[in-house]
Scaffold this motif. Structure first.
Motif, mmCIF file in Angstrom:
data_model
loop_
_atom_site.group_PDB
_atom_site.id
_atom_site.type_symbol
_atom_site.label_atom_id
_atom_site.label_comp_id
_atom_site.label_asym_id
_atom_site.label_seq_id
_atom_site.Cartn_x
_atom_site.Cartn_y
_atom_site.Cartn_z
ATOM 1 N N UNK A 166 0.842 -1.196 0.000
ATOM 2 C CA UNK A 166 0.000 0.000 0.000
ATOM 3 C C UNK A 166 0.876 1.245 0.000
ATOM 4 N N UNK A 167 2.005 1.174 0.657
ATOM 5 C CA UNK A 167 2.909 2.321 0.731
ATOM 6 C C UNK A 167 3.643 2.525 -0.586
ATOM 7 N N UNK A 168 3.960 3.768 -0.879
ATOM 8 C CA UNK A 168 4.821 4.064 -2.022
ATOM 9 C C UNK A 168 6.215 3.514 -1.745
ATOM 10 N N UNK A 169 7.000 3.240 -2.782
ATOM 11 C CA UNK A 169 8.334 2.665 -2.577
ATOM 12 C C UNK A 169 9.231 3.459 -1.646
ATOM 13 N N UNK A 170 9.045 4.779 -1.580
ATOM 14 C CA UNK A 170 9.902 5.606 -0.740
ATOM 15 C C UNK A 170 9.386 5.746 0.692
ATOM 16 N N UNK A 171 8.177 5.259 0.961
ATOM 17 C CA UNK A 171 7.548 5.455 2.269
ATOM 18 C C UNK A 171 7.790 4.256 3.192
ATOM 19 N N UNK A 172 7.821 4.517 4.460
ATOM 20 C CA UNK A 172 7.964 3.484 5.479
ATOM 21 C C UNK A 172 7.022 3.786 6.635
ATOM 22 N N UNK B 217 0.697 3.438 -6.019
ATOM 23 C CA UNK B 217 0.968 4.195 -7.239
ATOM 24 C C UNK B 217 0.665 5.673 -7.038
ATOM 25 N N UNK B 218 -0.473 5.970 -6.386
ATOM 26 C CA UNK B 218 -0.872 7.361 -6.184
ATOM 27 C C UNK B 218 0.032 8.088 -5.196
ATOM 28 N N UNK B 219 0.810 7.343 -4.427
ATOM 29 C CA UNK B 219 1.753 7.943 -3.494
ATOM 30 C C UNK B 219 3.068 8.354 -4.133
ATOM 31 N N UNK B 220 3.199 8.109 -5.433
ATOM 32 C CA UNK B 220 4.397 8.512 -6.172
ATOM 33 C C UNK B 220 4.077 9.728 -7.038
ATOM 34 N N UNK B 221 5.094 10.324 -7.610
ATOM 35 C CA UNK B 221 4.892 11.482 -8.483
ATOM 36 C C UNK B 221 4.483 11.090 -9.897
ATOM 37 N N UNK B 222 4.728 9.836 -10.277
ATOM 38 C CA UNK B 222 4.559 9.424 -11.672
ATOM 39 C C UNK B 222 3.164 9.671 -12.247
ATOM 40 N N UNK B 223 2.073 9.246 -11.587
ATOM 41 C CA UNK B 223 0.767 9.444 -12.229
ATOM 42 C C UNK B 223 0.416 10.910 -12.424
ATOM 43 N N UNK B 224 0.816 11.741 -11.502
ATOM 44 C CA UNK B 224 0.481 13.165 -11.563
ATOM 45 C C UNK B 224 1.299 13.895 -12.622
ATOM 46 N N UNK B 225 2.479 13.385 -12.905
ATOM 47 C CA UNK B 225 3.322 13.989 -13.930
ATOM 48 C C UNK B 225 2.968 13.479 -15.331
#
Length: 247
Positions: free
Chosen positions: A55-61, A124-132
């Motif tokens: 559920x977490x973005x790859x950079x989140x912990x 996915x939504x926790x990353x910048x990719x979809x918004x960019x």
């Protein structure tokens, strides 16, 4: 390579009914948003594992996993009894292709989930990719009742942060609500209610659709999308629909 690595439970959240989220501190290898790993526990001397998406973005912990307890299942009734400090085991390497790296360019990204299949889309939504990459992003979450609409605070934060770009559409199959569509996702696609609610057309030239849910939901949703002129995406035959069965 070891099949399992030991992780430590950070927290356990009970959403409603049989829905839970488990937060885990573990040194897994880097993963892509939308991928899954396996969680496991020792049961009668043997490791019993089952795949769950991050559920977490790859950079989140910490790492987080959204799951449903299956009565009589050897693993999930034990998972939900874990408390902070307890041990749980994970596969060290993530897997899966429900990632934006596999999605061709487009204008509108549709994320269609049922039940706990919401998890990989939140990653996915926790990353910048979809918004960019996309002009608009539509998240559709189908459940039985409003009480099963988990992660509303996180979704609300996305609505505030990406106002004008992000649309959330809940779908309820077993109760009526003014704030949600009634029925199932395939029906809402077929009769045009989903597009009307999102304010965006589902069309092959501009829409890219990721579908995640139980096999019947996935099959029926693909059929409804194909009726609208979309087709499954393959690397050798690009299309608009990416799918993953999740149950």
């Amino acid at each position: 390579m070891n099949k399992w690595i030991e992780g430590t439970v950070v927290a356990q959240r009970h959403w409603s009914g049989l829905l839970y989220s488990l937060q885990v501190d573990a040194k897994v290898k880097p993963f892509r948003a939308g991928q899954f790993t396996k969680l496991a526990l020792a049961v009668d001397g043997e490791m019993v594992g089952r795949p769950y998406s991050f559920v977490n973005a790859p950079s989140a912990r910490p790492h987080e996993f959204y799951y449903v307890v299956l009565p009589g299942h050897p693993l999930t009734p034990r998972l939900c009894r874990l408390e902070a400090g307890d041990s749980v085991y994970l596969a060290p390497q993530a897997a899966g292709f429900l990632t934006l790296e596999e999605v061709p360019p487009g204008e509108h990204l549709w994320l269609l989930a049922s039940g706990t299949a919401l998890g990989p889309f939140l990653s996915i939504l926790g990353t910048e990719a979809p918004w960019q990459r996309f002009r608009s992003v539509v998240l559709v979450h189908a459940v039985r009742t409003a009480g099963e609409l988990s992660y509303q605070e996180q979704i609300g934060t996305l609505q505030a942060r990406y106002a004008g770009q992000f649309v959330f559409v809940p779908v309820l199959s077993r109760e009526l609500s003014d704030s949600a569509l009634a029925g199932r996702i395939p029906k809402a696609i077929g009769d045009g209610r989903l597009e009307a609610r999102a304010g965006i057309k589902l069309q092959a030239q501009s829409s890219r659709v990721m579908v995640c849910g139980n096999p019947q939901m996935v099959e029926d949703t693909i059929g409804a999308l194909q009726q609208r002129g979309l087709k499954k995406h393959r690397r050798r035959d690009p299309g608009q629909i990416s799918v993953e069965n999740y149950w």
